[in-house]
Enzyme design. Structure first.
Site, PDB file in Angstrom:
ATOM      1  N   SER A 125      16.432 -29.064 -13.163  1.00  0.00           N
ATOM      2  CA  SER A 125      15.701 -30.287 -13.508  1.00  0.00           C
ATOM      3  C   SER A 125      15.183 -30.210 -14.933  1.00  0.00           C
ATOM      4  CB  SER A 125      14.522 -30.429 -12.541  1.00  0.00           C
ATOM      5  OG  SER A 125      13.597 -31.368 -13.028  1.00  0.00           O
ATOM      6  N   TYR A 149       6.945 -26.922  -7.778  1.00  0.00           N
ATOM      7  CA  TYR A 149       8.334 -27.389  -7.680  1.00  0.00           C
ATOM      8  C   TYR A 149       9.099 -27.041  -8.960  1.00  0.00           C
ATOM      9  CZ  TYR A 149      12.096 -30.673  -8.610  1.00  0.00           C
ATOM     10  OH  TYR A 149      13.289 -31.209  -9.002  1.00  0.00           O
ATOM     11  N   LYS A 153      12.442 -24.274  -9.899  1.00  0.00           N
ATOM     12  CA  LYS A 153      13.671 -24.539 -10.665  1.00  0.00           C
ATOM     13  C   LYS A 153      13.798 -23.519 -11.800  1.00  0.00           C
ATOM     14  CE  LYS A 153      15.045 -28.147  -8.329  1.00  0.00           C
ATOM     15  NZ  LYS A 153      16.181 -27.990  -7.400  1.00  0.00           N
TER      16      LYS A 153
END
Ligand code: UFG
Length: 333
Positions: A125, A149, A153
């Site tokens: 991302s 989150y 990644k």
């Protein structure tokens, strides 16, 4: 030729990629635990493409279940979409996010190693760029994420780079997505959030459908031309085609390579509202609300690397994104 395993292949980006891969002649296997997707997506993929993908209802962090899949199917490459992805929830439940997102990746890598599968394409991302200065380019320093989150990644990128370094026969492609929106033009597959949508486009679609009475615009006092945040929205079908190109690249090369998948063009929240209204001939009521914690004023991609090495470039317009998102939303009711 072996098959391509899509973890999370019933999800928003996974299902669109499944369609594009089948259209290109790949044989695919979907592994999905259906925790944030539904089984009928397999039927929809079959309706669109005329080919039914193989489907395993498993959690890819379940080593025994994943081993059983690899024992039954010859897998040439894995595209790993499966993962928890709600930014706000990751702040509330960090351990669940680290456990799930890291565990699934490690289990996949270990299982691939036992079965000699050498190619791994990962859904990363733009969030890994943190608060760096856009346009974001692949060689920029990453980190400074604002939530767990994003850190999952970032950490998975590191795990994959280390794995590729240790095993020169491995091929790793890290895809940094910007803001995927829209839906397949058939209206059969799209983004279906459970509960109140976190992301802008599904929220706008639900306001248009009358499910929510207005959109809250999170802040209009950012240092941007109209005061609302700028994002690089990309049509999910363009994004899916980017995966087809990335897979081809991964199958033909070894080592780790990173690609941004964005359009290179930024749009503000107010521009998105206007684009949706114009494309679909309706009105989206909105109110200016306080800023949302963790939002950055600007995010958009540098896209030259993907153009040069993958021969891929996003083609679809904001109008396409807004029209297709609305077609899908209407088909849900
Ligand atoms: N927004 C609103 N109202 C809403 C929802 C969003 O004004 O109801 C605004 C946000 O403040 C932001 C913009 O719309 O300015 C886009 O918000 P999204 O939640 O759609 O997207 P984000 O850029 O915040 O998040 C996306 C992905 C994340 C990823 C992040 C950074 O959803 O997975 O990009 O790359 F981590």
């Amino acid at each position: 030729m072996g098959k391509i395993l899509l973890t999370g292949g019933c999800g928003f980006i996974g299902s669109h990629t499944a369609v594009e891969l089948i259209n290109e002649g790949y044989e695919i296997v979907i592994a999905d635990d259906l925790s944030n997707s539904s089984r009928d997506t397999v039927d929809k993929i079959e309706t669109i493409t005329g080919k039914r993908p193989l489907f395993y209802e498993i959690d890819v962090a379940d080593a025994a279940a994943l081993t059983a899949l690899f024992a039954e199917q010859p897998i040439d490459a894995v595209i790993h979409f499966a993962g928890f992805k709600a930014v706000g929830e990751s702040v509330e439940k960090p351990l669940a996010y680290y456990r799930n997102n890291l565990d699934s990746t490690l289990t996949l890598l270990e299982t691939m190693s036992r079965y000699g599968t050498k190619c791994f394409v990962f859904s990363s991302s733009a969030t890994v760029y943190g608060d760096a200065e856009p346009p974001f380019s692949e060689e920029m320093k990453t980190g400074g994420c604002t939530n767990p989150y994003g850190w999952t990644k970032y950490m998975i990128e590191q795990i994959l780079k280390d794995a590729a370094h240790a095993d020169p026969s491995l091929s790793v492609v890290l895809l940094r997505y910007f803001n995927p929106v829209g839906a397949h033009e058939s209206g059969l597959i799209g983004e279906k959030p459970s509960g109140i949508p976190n992301n802008l486009m599904p929220y706008i679609s639900q306001v248009a459908a009358g499910i929510r009475d207005h959109l809250n615009v999170f802040g209009n006092d950012y240092p941007t031309p109209d005061g609302t945040c700028i994002r690089d929205y990309i049509h999910v079908v363009d994004l899916a085609k980017g995966h087809v190109a990335a897979l081809g690249y991964g199958l033909a090369h070894t080592g780790a390579e990173i690609f941004n998948l964005g359009t290179g063009r930024g749009s503000s929240v107010l521009e998105m509202i206007r684009a949706f209204e114009t494309a679909n001939h309706l009105t989206i009521p909105f109110e200016i609300a306080p800023r949302r914690a963790g939002d950055l004023p600007f995010s958009f991609a540098k896209t030259e690397k993907a153009e040069k090495l993958l021969g891929w470039k996003a083609q679809k317009s904001l109008t396409d994104m807004c029209r297709d998102a609305w077609t899908f939303e209407k088909s849900c009711h």
